[in-house]
Design an enzyme around this catalytic site. Structure first.
Site, PDB file in Angstrom:
ATOM      1  N   GLU A  44      14.386 -17.231 -43.470  1.00 28.97           N
ATOM      2  CA  GLU A  44      15.305 -16.225 -43.903  1.00 28.97           C
ATOM      3  C   GLU A  44      15.888 -15.555 -42.718  1.00 28.97           C
ATOM      4  O   GLU A  44      15.236 -15.015 -41.947  1.00 28.97           O
ATOM      5  CB  GLU A  44      14.512 -15.337 -44.878  1.00 28.97           C
ATOM      6  CG  GLU A  44      15.417 -14.207 -45.511  1.00 28.97           C
ATOM      7  CD  GLU A  44      14.751 -13.374 -46.567  1.00 28.97           C
ATOM      8  OE1 GLU A  44      13.462 -13.456 -46.628  1.00 28.97           O
ATOM      9  OE2 GLU A  44      15.466 -12.419 -47.049  1.00 28.97           O
TER      10      GLU A  44
ATOM     11  N   ARG B 289      -1.115 -20.537 -41.667  1.00 26.70           N
ATOM     12  CA  ARG B 289      -0.069 -19.687 -40.827  1.00 26.70           C
ATOM     13  C   ARG B 289      -1.005 -19.501 -39.447  1.00 26.70           C
ATOM     14  O   ARG B 289      -1.993 -19.315 -39.775  1.00 26.70           O
ATOM     15  CB  ARG B 289       0.448 -18.804 -41.407  1.00 26.70           C
ATOM     16  CG  ARG B 289      -0.336 -17.344 -41.718  1.00 26.70           C
ATOM     17  CD  ARG B 289       0.372 -16.161 -42.787  1.00 26.70           C
ATOM     18  NE  ARG B 289       1.395 -15.697 -41.992  1.00 26.70           N
ATOM     19  CZ  ARG B 289       2.437 -15.819 -42.540  1.00 26.70           C
ATOM     20  NH1 ARG B 289       2.941 -16.407 -43.690  1.00 26.70           N
ATOM     21  NH2 ARG B 289       3.581 -15.140 -41.793  1.00 26.70           N
TER      22      ARG B 289
ATOM     23  N   LYS C 108       7.342 -10.014 -39.695  1.00 25.85           N
ATOM     24  CA  LYS C 108       8.915  -9.680 -39.392  1.00 25.85           C
ATOM     25  C   LYS C 108       9.276  -8.374 -39.751  1.00 25.85           C
ATOM     26  O   LYS C 108       9.907  -7.374 -39.258  1.00 25.85           O
ATOM     27  CB  LYS C 108       9.854 -10.845 -40.201  1.00 25.85           C
ATOM     28  CG  LYS C 108      10.214 -12.107 -39.429  1.00 25.85           C
ATOM     29  CD  LYS C 108      11.426 -12.820 -39.858  1.00 25.85           C
ATOM     30  CE  LYS C 108      11.105 -13.123 -41.379  1.00 25.85           C
ATOM     31  NZ  LYS C 108      12.222 -14.317 -41.790  1.00 25.85           N
TER      32      LYS C 108
HETATM   33  P1  ATP Z   1       8.754 -13.164 -44.533  1.00 28.80           P
HETATM   34  O1  ATP Z   1       7.201 -12.440 -44.661  1.00 28.80           O
HETATM   35  O2  ATP Z   1       9.740 -12.038 -44.289  1.00 28.80           O
HETATM   36  O3  ATP Z   1       8.998 -13.976 -45.487  1.00 28.80           O
HETATM   37  P2  ATP Z   1       8.322 -15.245 -42.999  1.00 28.80           P
HETATM   38  O4  ATP Z   1       7.438 -15.102 -41.724  1.00 28.80           O
HETATM   39  O5  ATP Z   1       7.571 -15.839 -44.137  1.00 28.80           O
HETATM   40  O6  ATP Z   1       8.325 -14.101 -43.141  1.00 28.80           O
HETATM   41  P3  ATP Z   1      10.562 -17.015 -43.052  1.00 28.80           P
HETATM   42  O7  ATP Z   1      12.000 -16.765 -42.469  1.00 28.80           O
HETATM   43  O8  ATP Z   1      10.778 -17.134 -44.705  1.00 28.80           O
HETATM   44  O9  ATP Z   1       9.547 -15.815 -42.596  1.00 28.80           O
HETATM   45  O10 ATP Z   1       9.786 -18.258 -42.349  1.00 28.80           O
HETATM   46  C1  ATP Z   1      10.317 -19.386 -42.290  1.00 28.80           C
HETATM   47  C2  ATP Z   1       9.289 -20.474 -42.276  1.00 28.80           C
HETATM   48  O11 ATP Z   1       8.410 -20.293 -40.946  1.00 28.80           O
HETATM   49  C3  ATP Z   1       8.529 -20.370 -43.551  1.00 28.80           C
HETATM   50  O12 ATP Z   1       8.189 -21.766 -44.014  1.00 28.80           O
HETATM   51  C4  ATP Z   1       7.125 -19.746 -43.085  1.00 28.80           C
HETATM   52  O13 ATP Z   1       6.002 -20.573 -44.010  1.00 28.80           O
HETATM   53  C5  ATP Z   1       7.164 -20.267 -41.808  1.00 28.80           C
HETATM   54  N1  ATP Z   1       6.181 -19.282 -41.014  1.00 28.80           N
HETATM   55  C6  ATP Z   1       6.363 -17.918 -41.062  1.00 28.80           C
HETATM   56  N2  ATP Z   1       5.314 -17.240 -40.245  1.00 28.80           N
HETATM   57  C7  ATP Z   1       4.514 -18.103 -40.094  1.00 28.80           C
HETATM   58  C8  ATP Z   1       3.357 -18.268 -39.338  1.00 28.80           C
HETATM   59  N3  ATP Z   1       2.747 -16.925 -38.969  1.00 28.80           N
HETATM   60  N4  ATP Z   1       2.547 -19.349 -38.959  1.00 28.80           N
HETATM   61  C9  ATP Z   1       3.182 -20.390 -39.431  1.00 28.80           C
HETATM   62  N5  ATP Z   1       4.484 -20.543 -39.966  1.00 28.80           N
HETATM   63  C10 ATP Z   1       5.076 -19.599 -40.177  1.00 28.80           C
END
Ligand code: ATP
Ligand code: MG
Length: 565
Positions: free
Chosen positions: A37, A263, A273
């Site tokens: 996002e 994650r 974020k």
């Molecule tokens: P938000 O909390 O803003 O949704 P997010 O970290 O999920 O944040 P996205 O931009 O939706 O942000 O993430 C993009 C991709 O990265 C998603 O598929 C998410 O699952 C993955 N991702 C985000 N944070 C992690 C993490 N700490 N470890 C592994 N994958 C991650």
């Protein structure tokens, strides 16, 4: 494309994909996507997802799409889109021509929603947000049907069209899937598909005033793009029945398989974020690329290499259970990479002046220094030596404790690549008593750092020639948060939890002259001190270095400990 000379270890996702290919599922094709996002910069957690999404696609001859999940115009921005693209490329991955935006599918999403309304599987709800919450129930109490749930298909179609046309203010109506308000899985209790939001979108402008929700947009976008394996983090496990419900009800031509993995959490590292944004907007850091930030742009500025981050992502593996990775492992992967190719140089961070009394005034010698003992092909360079030098203040003690083997009055040490010197005198500031200069003598027979009589010294210290050295600023970093799990910090405590000593700026450093024209992004090992990277704040005549990481490898120690030594 990144390659590795060893076959990477398998994990459950690699196994699922291998099995699908054996079964010729999706005709053996593997298509994945990375769906950020654009509401912030990518961080090291995203790197894990990127390495996995792109990695398994490449390994299987497939492609990985970069798809922006831009369904929330209030939080998203082109600045984030551009930074994300740059970061994915920097990490070493390429989406070829597969760059997509969920916003490109708004019309299709709308039409799919109409299809569900017509099938009696979606309805326009007019409860207030508070009422929606009350009707939803809790984990232990089933929800209740909204009184609007029984609206006719015609009425729903009419209201949904008018929602789109902008007839209603924000929050007055939503489009909801008609599933089961009593479901044990709250995600299945008639989830919202579209909401009204009179907000300008960074790509679609004011074309839309209704926006799809993540759960609806995500699975449909995956299906539209023909994704085969939709990899996401564990918190979406409970959303999988909904993912499948939408695709089953819509009978999309392609039904991707959602697979969840744990994650990444890293000790001492904030990977939310939202909270990172808070650090930026409240000015606790200089920006998203502050070298203390766990963002890819921050790590890059700090001096991390894409190779090190990819190695780290491979080593941590992919599992189904959440865990916390020690940040020492990330630093270990970085040292391992930099050690191979970073040029060694001498830099004095906290200078102490040394006068070699028996060295002729005005004489300058060029001494040969090895650029990288790990790689002979990197050759040697000349380092000027003269009568007045700087050494590290820490390398001298007037009254040395027992284990201190470096310079002290009457003691002899080796100057790296140069000579043995002996401290013969100490000059102090008359008022403060602070040592401001050392008087030393050198032994001309020890040129290059070895005594013909076989005499040994207990330590070797680095130095620069005062007349030739280049002044520099060096920024030293420590964890932004002192506590090991900053993810647990409440928003309100964020400021109070910051490490007040996370940044130390040294402004009187002296580095060897070969660094004079060093350009931003260049990386070096400062002998005995660590790895450093030229910061983009560098200007002609004003070098600025970031300490990337020290030389002390706590991970190697941890590993030795695990082996019982
Ligand atoms: P938000 O909390 O803003 O949704 P997010 O970290 O999920 O944040 P996205 O931009 O939706 O942000 O993430 C993009 C991709 O990265 C998603 O598929 C998410 O699952 C993955 N991702 C985000 N944070 C992690 C993490 N700490 N470890 C592994 N994958 C991650
Ligand atoms: Mg997310």
């Amino acid at each position: 494309m990144p390659t590795s000379d060893t076959t990477p270890p398998s994990h459950f996702i690699r196994e699922i994909i291998a099995e699908d290919r054996r079964q010729n599922k999706h005709d053996g094709r593997v298509t994945t996507r990375f769906p950020p996002e654009p509401n912030g910069y990518l961080h090291i957690g995203h790197a894990k997802a990127i390495c996995l999404d792109f990695g398994v696609a490449i390994e299987n001859g497939g492609v990985c799409h970069l798809r922006f999940d831009d369904t929330n115009p209030t939080k998203e921005d082109v600045e984030y889109v551009e930074s994300i693209k740059a970061d994915v490329h920097w990490l070493g991955f390429d989406w070829q021509d597969k760059l997509f935006f969920a916003s490109d599918y708004f019309e299709q999403l709308y039409q799919y929603a109409v299809q569900l309304i017509k099938a009696g599987k979606a309805y326009v709800d007019s409860l207030t947000p508070d009422e929606v919450r009350q009707y939803r129930g809790t984990l232990t109490i089933p929800g209740e049907d909204s009184p609007y749930r029984t609206r006719s298909v015609e009425e729903n179609l009419d209201l949904f069209a008018r929602m789109r046309a902008g007839e209603f203010p924000d929050g007055t109506h939503t489009l909801r899937a008609k599933i089961d308000m009593a479901s044990g899985n709250i995600n299945m209790r008639d989830p919202v598909m579209f909401r009204i939001l009179h907000s300008t979108h960074h790509r679609t402008g004011d074309t839309w005033c209704i926006y799809p929700m993540y759960d609806f947009a995500h699975c449909v976008s995956d299906a539209i793009e023909g994704i085969t394996h939709s990899l996401c983090t564990l918190e979406y496990e409970d959303h999988r029945p909904l993912y499948d419900w939408f695709l089953d009800e819509l009978q999309t031509p392609c039904h991707p398989q959602q697979i969840e993995f744990a994650r990444l959490n890293v000790s001492h590292t904030m990977l939310s974020k939202r909270k990172l944004l808070q650090l930026v907007t409240q000015g606790h850091v200089s920006g998203w690329d502050d070298p203390r930030m766990p963002t890819l742009s921050g790590l890059r500025r700090r001096g991390y290499t894409p190779e090190a981050i990819r190695t780290f992502c491979e080593r941590i593996g992919v599992a189904k259970r959440d865990s916390v990775v020690d940040i020492a492992l990330l630093e270990h992967c970085l040292r391992e990479d930099l050690n191979k190719w970073a040029q060694r140089v001498m830099a004095v961070l906290r200078p102490l002046r040394v006068v070699i009394e028996n060295y002729p005034e005005g004489q300058v010698e060029e001494l040969e220094a090895i650029n990288n003992p790990e790689d002979q092909s990197m050759g040697t360079r000349q380092v000027p030596f003269s009568r007045v030098l700087y050494i590290e203040r820490d390398d001298f003690r007037e009254d040395p404790p027992r284990q201190f083997f470096r310079l002290a009055p009457g003691r002899e040490v080796r100057l790296r690549y140069a000579y043995y010197i002996t401290c013969t005198g100490v000059v102090k500031d008359e008022r403060t008593g602070e040592v401001v200069e050392l008087r030393c003598t050198y032994d001309p027979a020890t040129r290059g750092g070895w005594a013909p009589d076989g005499r040994q010294v207990k330590s070797t210290i680095h130095w620069v020639s005062a007349a030739h050295a280049v002044p520099a600023e060096v920024r030293l970093y420590d964890h932004l948060f002192l506590q090991p799990d900053p993810g647990a910090i409440e928003d309100s405590d964020l400021t109070a939890s910051l490490n007040p000593q996370s940044l130390e700026v040294l402004t009187t450093c002296q580095v060897e002259p070969s660094l004079a024209g060093a350009t931003a992004g260049s990386r070096y090992q400062f002998e005995r001190q660590g790895y450093f990277c030229v910061d983009p704040d560098t200007r002609p005549g004003a070098l600025v270095f970031n300490r990337t990481v020290t030389l002390r490898d706590t991970w190697a120690r941890i590993e030795r400990g695990q082996r019982g030594r």
